[in-house]
Scaffold this motif. Sequence first.
Motif, PDB file in Angstrom:
ATOM      1  N   GLY A  40       0.727  -1.220   0.114  1.00 57.74           N
ATOM      2  CA  GLY A  40      -0.041  -0.096   0.013  1.00 57.74           C
ATOM      3  C   GLY A  40       0.686   1.195  -0.101  1.00 57.74           C
ATOM      4  O   GLY A  40       0.386   2.483   0.230  1.00 57.74           O
ATOM      5  N   ILE A  41       2.038   1.083  -0.102  1.00 52.01           N
ATOM      6  CA  ILE A  41       3.050   2.421  -0.240  1.00 52.01           C
ATOM      7  C   ILE A  41       3.059   2.754  -1.676  1.00 52.01           C
ATOM      8  O   ILE A  41       3.461   2.045  -2.462  1.00 52.01           O
ATOM      9  N   THR A  42       2.823   4.263  -1.866  1.00 46.62           N
ATOM     10  CA  THR A  42       2.751   4.901  -3.306  1.00 46.62           C
ATOM     11  C   THR A  42       3.503   5.962  -3.563  1.00 46.62           C
ATOM     12  O   THR A  42       3.668   6.359  -4.622  1.00 46.62           O
ATOM     13  N   GLY A  43       4.087   6.516  -2.730  1.00 47.50           N
ATOM     14  CA  GLY A  43       5.117   7.628  -2.863  1.00 47.50           C
ATOM     15  C   GLY A  43       5.766   8.182  -1.579  1.00 47.50           C
ATOM     16  O   GLY A  43       5.770   7.791  -0.538  1.00 47.50           O
ATOM     17  N   PRO A  44       6.433   9.354  -1.947  1.00 52.51           N
ATOM     18  CA  PRO A  44       7.273  10.033  -0.894  1.00 52.51           C
ATOM     19  C   PRO A  44       6.739  10.463   0.371  1.00 52.51           C
ATOM     20  O   PRO A  44       7.340  10.122   1.460  1.00 52.51           O
ATOM     21  N   ALA A  45       5.623  10.934   0.399  1.00 49.90           N
ATOM     22  CA  ALA A  45       4.789  11.196   1.743  1.00 49.90           C
ATOM     23  C   ALA A  45       4.810  10.109   2.700  1.00 49.90           C
ATOM     24  O   ALA A  45       5.247  10.299   3.976  1.00 49.90           O
ATOM     25  N   GLN A  46       4.244   8.792   2.337  1.00 49.57           N
ATOM     26  CA  GLN A  46       4.333   7.739   3.130  1.00 49.57           C
ATOM     27  C   GLN A  46       5.682   7.397   3.469  1.00 49.57           C
ATOM     28  O   GLN A  46       5.868   6.994   4.642  1.00 49.57           O
ATOM     29  N   ILE A  47       6.528   7.338   2.617  1.00 52.98           N
ATOM     30  CA  ILE A  47       7.880   6.845   3.090  1.00 52.98           C
ATOM     31  C   ILE A  47       8.505   7.758   4.094  1.00 52.98           C
ATOM     32  O   ILE A  47       9.274   7.233   5.023  1.00 52.98           O
ATOM     33  N   GLU A  48       8.524   9.013   3.888  1.00 55.09           N
ATOM     34  CA  GLU A  48       9.082   9.854   4.888  1.00 55.09           C
ATOM     35  C   GLU A  48       8.060   9.536   6.378  1.00 55.09           C
ATOM     36  O   GLU A  48       8.811   9.864   7.335  1.00 55.09           O
ATOM     37  N   ALA A  49       6.797   9.400   6.322  1.00 58.92           N
ATOM     38  CA  ALA A  49       6.375   9.378   7.508  1.00 58.92           C
ATOM     39  C   ALA A  49       6.511   8.072   8.040  1.00 58.92           C
ATOM     40  O   ALA A  49       6.686   7.878   9.296  1.00 58.92           O
ATOM     41  N   LEU A  50       6.875   6.871   7.350  1.00 56.15           N
ATOM     42  CA  LEU A  50       7.511   5.660   8.049  1.00 56.15           C
ATOM     43  C   LEU A  50       8.989   5.909   8.354  1.00 56.15           C
ATOM     44  O   LEU A  50       9.112   5.293   9.728  1.00 56.15           O
ATOM     45  N   ALA A  51       9.633   6.554   7.920  1.00 60.45           N
ATOM     46  CA  ALA A  51      10.911   7.034   8.367  1.00 60.45           C
ATOM     47  C   ALA A  51      10.685   7.594   9.894  1.00 60.45           C
ATOM     48  O   ALA A  51      11.292   7.019  10.872  1.00 60.45           O
ATOM     49  N   ALA A  52      10.200   8.601   9.895  1.00 62.29           N
ATOM     50  CA  ALA A  52       9.816   9.164  11.180  1.00 62.29           C
ATOM     51  C   ALA A  52       9.225   8.347  12.345  1.00 62.29           C
ATOM     52  O   ALA A  52       9.537   8.575  13.520  1.00 62.29           O
ATOM     53  N   ALA A  53       8.585   7.410  11.658  1.00 64.83           N
ATOM     54  CA  ALA A  53       7.773   6.382  12.925  1.00 64.83           C
ATOM     55  C   ALA A  53       8.713   5.248  13.233  1.00 64.83           C
ATOM     56  O   ALA A  53       8.297   4.459  14.162  1.00 64.83           O
ATOM     57  N   GLY A  54       9.896   5.082  12.558  1.00 66.46           N
ATOM     58  CA  GLY A  54      10.821   4.386  12.959  1.00 66.46           C
ATOM     59  C   GLY A  54      10.965   2.778  12.153  1.00 66.46           C
ATOM     60  O   GLY A  54      11.784   1.964  12.687  1.00 66.46           O
ATOM     61  N   ALA A  55      10.455   2.950  10.869  1.00 64.68           N
ATOM     62  CA  ALA A  55      10.660   1.819  10.295  1.00 64.68           C
ATOM     63  C   ALA A  55      11.909   1.621   9.750  1.00 64.68           C
ATOM     64  O   ALA A  55      12.849   2.548   9.278  1.00 64.68           O
ATOM     65  N   ASP A  56      12.367   0.253   9.493  1.00 64.10           N
ATOM     66  CA  ASP A  56      13.646   0.093   8.951  1.00 64.10           C
ATOM     67  C   ASP A  56      13.886  -0.046   7.488  1.00 64.10           C
ATOM     68  O   ASP A  56      14.879   0.157   6.728  1.00 64.10           O
ATOM     69  N   ALA A  57      12.605  -0.590   7.097  1.00 60.95           N
ATOM     70  CA  ALA A  57      12.597  -0.763   5.595  1.00 60.95           C
ATOM     71  C   ALA A  57      11.176  -0.756   4.981  1.00 60.95           C
ATOM     72  O   ALA A  57      10.122  -0.673   5.984  1.00 60.95           O
ATOM     73  N   PHE A  58      10.847  -0.560   3.769  1.00 60.99           N
ATOM     74  CA  PHE A  58       9.526  -0.504   3.143  1.00 60.99           C
ATOM     75  C   PHE A  58       9.455  -1.148   1.826  1.00 60.99           C
ATOM     76  O   PHE A  58      10.691  -1.501   1.095  1.00 60.99           O
ATOM     77  N   THR A  59       8.487  -1.815   1.583  1.00 60.88           N
ATOM     78  CA  THR A  59       8.444  -2.320  -0.040  1.00 60.88           C
ATOM     79  C   THR A  59       7.613  -1.551  -0.789  1.00 60.88           C
ATOM     80  O   THR A  59       6.670  -1.091  -0.413  1.00 60.88           O
ATOM     81  N   VAL A  60       7.776  -1.492  -2.212  1.00 63.47           N
ATOM     82  CA  VAL A  60       6.726  -1.010  -3.235  1.00 63.47           C
ATOM     83  C   VAL A  60       6.836  -1.895  -4.368  1.00 63.47           C
ATOM     84  O   VAL A  60       8.009  -2.517  -4.648  1.00 63.47           O
ATOM     85  N   GLY A  61       5.801  -2.446  -4.860  1.00 65.68           N
ATOM     86  CA  GLY A  61       5.625  -3.270  -5.879  1.00 65.68           C
ATOM     87  C   GLY A  61       4.435  -2.838  -6.888  1.00 65.68           C
ATOM     88  O   GLY A  61       4.831  -2.196  -7.699  1.00 65.68           O
ATOM     89  N   SER A  62       3.221  -3.197  -6.359  1.00 63.80           N
ATOM     90  CA  SER A  62       1.950  -2.648  -7.105  1.00 63.80           C
ATOM     91  C   SER A  62       2.053  -1.259  -7.859  1.00 63.80           C
ATOM     92  O   SER A  62       1.874  -1.042  -8.946  1.00 63.80           O
ATOM     93  N   ALA A  63       2.368  -0.279  -6.817  1.00 68.49           N
ATOM     94  CA  ALA A  63       2.377   1.103  -7.469  1.00 68.49           C
ATOM     95  C   ALA A  63       3.424   1.468  -8.303  1.00 68.49           C
ATOM     96  O   ALA A  63       3.150   2.430  -9.258  1.00 68.49           O
TER      97      ALA A  63
END
Length: 227
Positions: free
Chosen positions: A173-196
């Motif tokens: 469900g990750i589609t772009g920069p705003a979500q990625i920045e929010a995840l970094a601030a929340a403490g995620a170590d990594a994220f995936t993007v596929g369908s988008a």
Amino acid sequence: MDFILMLTRADRTVSDCLRALDAVADAGVRHIGFKDIGVDHATLKELASRIGDLGATSYLEVVSTGREAALDSARAAVDLGVDRLMGGTWVEETLPLLDGSEIAYLPFVGDPIGHPTRLGGTPGKIAADCRRAEAAGCAGVDLLAYRTTGDDPLALVRAARAATAGRLVVAGGITGPAQIEALAAAGADAFTVGSALFDGSVDPNAATLAAQLAPILATTATTGGGH
């Protein structure tokens, strides 16, 4: 954070996954994953081998939310020789299947349901599952935060981060920069993007997969992570 490129769409490995990998081979992506459905096992075997040849870390993410099929996916991960297995909830039964391999296991936390997979579970449930996974010896967890059926996705990420020192990967469900920045601030170590990436949601004006990747890679760099 690390960016994990998933060669998938709608929770299936894309049929032209080998060609897609070739198209991004020069992009410098260091983490690449796929599902165990969508193409045949021989193609997955070649895909895993090619990812290794690029010097990237390979990931297999379990699709099934059923016990037997999920355990079969763990067996497939060993045969394919991937570096990391993500997904599935049968931690105590999966870990022995990985004995003798160097595969790191990151199970789902919460209550994954359906296909494409959605996520049930409160922040408290997510935190409890994270603690259980860490105690069992898992390398981290796989959190479908943006596929939640109820709670605020970032509340789930923060709950997971507070509950585990292991690797926290946010998938789906990750589609772009705003979500990625929010995840970094929340403490995620990594994220995936596929369908988008494959349906053009990241940048509707980008004509190629490599061009779709550009804003993801740029944002990843500014969050202090590699590719």
